[in-house]
Design an enzyme around this catalytic site. Structure first.
Site, PDB file in Angstrom:
ATOM      1  N   LYS A   1       1.342  42.949  32.983  1.00  0.00           N
ATOM      2  CA  LYS A   1       0.870  44.341  33.102  1.00  0.00           C
ATOM      3  C   LYS A   1       2.047  45.311  32.978  1.00  0.00           C
ATOM      4  O   LYS A   1       3.206  44.908  33.125  1.00  0.00           O
ATOM      5  CB  LYS A   1       0.141  44.528  34.429  1.00  0.00           C
ATOM      6  CG  LYS A   1       1.026  44.348  35.657  1.00  0.00           C
ATOM      7  CD  LYS A   1       0.208  44.341  36.944  1.00  0.00           C
ATOM      8  CE  LYS A   1       1.114  44.123  38.146  1.00  0.00           C
ATOM      9  NZ  LYS A   1       0.358  43.931  39.396  1.00  0.00           N
TER      10      LYS A   1
ATOM     11  N   TYR B   1      25.335  69.431  38.674  1.00  0.00           N
ATOM     12  CA  TYR B   1      24.435  70.432  39.260  1.00  0.00           C
ATOM     13  C   TYR B   1      24.699  70.621  40.742  1.00  0.00           C
ATOM     14  O   TYR B   1      24.920  69.642  41.479  1.00  0.00           O
ATOM     15  CB  TYR B   1      22.976  69.983  39.101  1.00  0.00           C
ATOM     16  CG  TYR B   1      22.380  70.246  37.738  1.00  0.00           C
ATOM     17  CD1 TYR B   1      22.350  71.539  37.199  1.00  0.00           C
ATOM     18  CD2 TYR B   1      21.832  69.208  37.000  1.00  0.00           C
ATOM     19  CE1 TYR B   1      21.780  71.774  35.956  1.00  0.00           C
ATOM     20  CE2 TYR B   1      21.258  69.427  35.758  1.00  0.00           C
ATOM     21  CZ  TYR B   1      21.237  70.717  35.240  1.00  0.00           C
ATOM     22  OH  TYR B   1      20.679  70.937  34.021  1.00  0.00           O
TER      23      TYR B   1
HETATM   24  C1  LIG Z   1       0.878  42.730  40.016  1.00  0.00           C
HETATM   25  C2  LIG Z   1      -0.023  41.651  40.422  1.00  0.00           C
HETATM   26  C3  LIG Z   1       0.400  40.321  40.382  1.00  0.00           C
HETATM   27  C4  LIG Z   1       1.834  39.923  40.142  1.00  0.00           C
HETATM   28  O1  LIG Z   1       2.558  40.191  41.319  1.00  0.00           O
HETATM   29  P1  LIG Z   1       4.110  39.831  41.483  1.00  0.00           P
HETATM   30  O2  LIG Z   1       4.411  40.190  42.884  1.00  0.00           O
HETATM   31  O3  LIG Z   1       4.825  40.703  40.509  1.00  0.00           O
HETATM   32  O4  LIG Z   1       4.287  38.403  41.172  1.00  0.00           O
HETATM   33  C5  LIG Z   1      -0.542  39.327  40.625  1.00  0.00           C
HETATM   34  N1  LIG Z   1      -1.815  39.651  40.935  1.00  0.00           N
HETATM   35  C6  LIG Z   1      -2.248  40.922  41.029  1.00  0.00           C
HETATM   36  C7  LIG Z   1      -3.650  41.197  41.379  1.00  0.00           C
HETATM   37  C8  LIG Z   1      -1.368  41.974  40.786  1.00  0.00           C
HETATM   38  O5  LIG Z   1      -1.795  43.234  40.887  1.00  0.00           O
END
Ligand SMILES: *Cc1c(COP(=O)(O)O)cnc(C)c1O
Length: 349
Positions: free
Chosen positions: A35, A244
């Protein structure tokens, strides 16, 4: 060239995926969470490599991400959508053979009516109160849904990065109660859960951050190096200020390098005056405020003018930088901007 270079070690990602796989038994299949464009590192390249290495299950947050991964992978591997089947996504889900994780009765109805017979999974809420069916709802819906053979039933742990947290056991028990005897493949664990041990593995695991070299997988191989090119170097005199709002004043004569990179590239402003950049093995303190596109660094102690300075690399991991910024490695990675040139090394499987 004033674009910073983000080097992504595909061999390290592969080795991290295999390390996750090795932690589970032979009846557990290791998927990959890609993702948010593989946590900012490039889902197409990474998913293709992992598919060549034998990964058959990929997970994304939304249908658009699923479409991009399907384009990269072609037919074959399963692509699961955590957000399920949303209104407007039907055509993409159907045409591209994506597998939505249905989260509610609304989604079940939408999926069964618009794409009868199409694959789907089910997401259960075991206590995180974020996505999925709650126990009572599930009890009512399960008899209807199970006859249509879900590809996967999953839930997600809220506290798996804290092994001793009682929430882990509670969610494990709840997940078992909600799914025992159902004869459908089950998945409970992301990276943290995989590290909790066999009880948590079930049939499919969903590692994300471990692949990209982040905590809580301490033994992860480092994946990213981020080098920021030096654009200009100047000598400032004691008493002069830099950046800045004049937040940094030279206590003695100093040499300042201005490097390309800023908060528009995900190097958040909270790193101002706190972070360290590296010239090889030599630390160089960031001085003054981080601007949108530029960072100023004290290089007085270097005997040379470097071509670039590293802000992520062997001496400063994603999690080290996250500690300085007061966030987590996940946020550092997913904030890495679009202006970087992404260089991939390795990855032949
Ligand atoms: C993001 C996510 C994962 C992966 O999690 P990690 O901690 O990055 O391994 C797995 N399952 C769901 C439902 C997620 O949202």
């Amino acid at each position: 060239m004033a674009t910073a270079s983000l080097r992504i070690d595909l061999d390290a990602i592969l080795s991290n995926w295999r390390a996750m796989d090795a932690l589970t038994g032979t009846t557990t299949e290791t998927g990959a969470v890609v993702k948010a464009d593989s946590y900012g590192l490039g889902a197409a390249r990474i998913a293709r490599m992992l598919a060549r290495a034998g990964c058959r299950k990929f997970f994304v947050a939304c249908t658009e991400e699923g479409a991009a991964v399907r384009q990269a992978l072609g037919e074959g591997p399963e692509i699961f959508i955590f957000s399920g089947h949303m209104a407007g996504d039907t055509e993409m889900i159907g045409d591209l053979g994506l597998t939505p994780m249905l989260n509610s009765l609304d989604q079940v109805t939408r999926h069964f009516e618009s794409l009868p017979g199409a694959p789907f999974g089910i997401q259960l809420d075991t206590g995180m109160n974020r996505l999925g069916f709650e126990p009572a709802e599930w009890q009512a819906v399960a008899p209807i849904v199970l006859g249509s053979h879900p590809k996967l039933i999953m839930s997600h742990l809220a506290c798996s990065d804290e092994p001793a947290h009682e929430m882990n056991r509670y969610q494990l028990d709840t997940f078992r109660k909600m799914t025992n005897g159902m004869n459908v493949p089950r998945s409970l664990s992301a990276t943290g859960g995989i590290l909790l041990g066999r009880d948590y593995h079930f049939d499919v695991t969903r590692p994300g951050i471990a692949l990209y070299g982040g905590m809580p997988f301490e033994a992860a191989q480092r994946v990213v190096t981020l080098s920021l090119p030096v654009i200009q170097v100047r000598d400032v005199q004691a008493g002069e200020t830099v950046g800045y709002s004049n937040t940094w004043t030279a206590e003695e004569d100093a040499r300042i390098a201005t490097v390309s990179g800023g908060y528009a590239d995900g190097l958040m402003r909270t790193l101002s005056s706190k972070a360290t950049l590296w010239h090889g093995n030599v630390p160089c303190p960031l001085v003054g405020r981080i601007s949108m596109d530029l960072i100023t660094v004290d290089i007085s102690h270097l005997g040379e003018v470097p071509k670039s300075l590293d802000i992520l690399g062997p001496h400063q991991t994603v999690d080290d930088l996250a500690d300085v910024a007061g966030t987590i490695g996940y946020e550092i990675l997913t904030s890495l901007g679009n202006r970087y040139t992404r260089h991939y090394v390795g990855g032949s499987v």
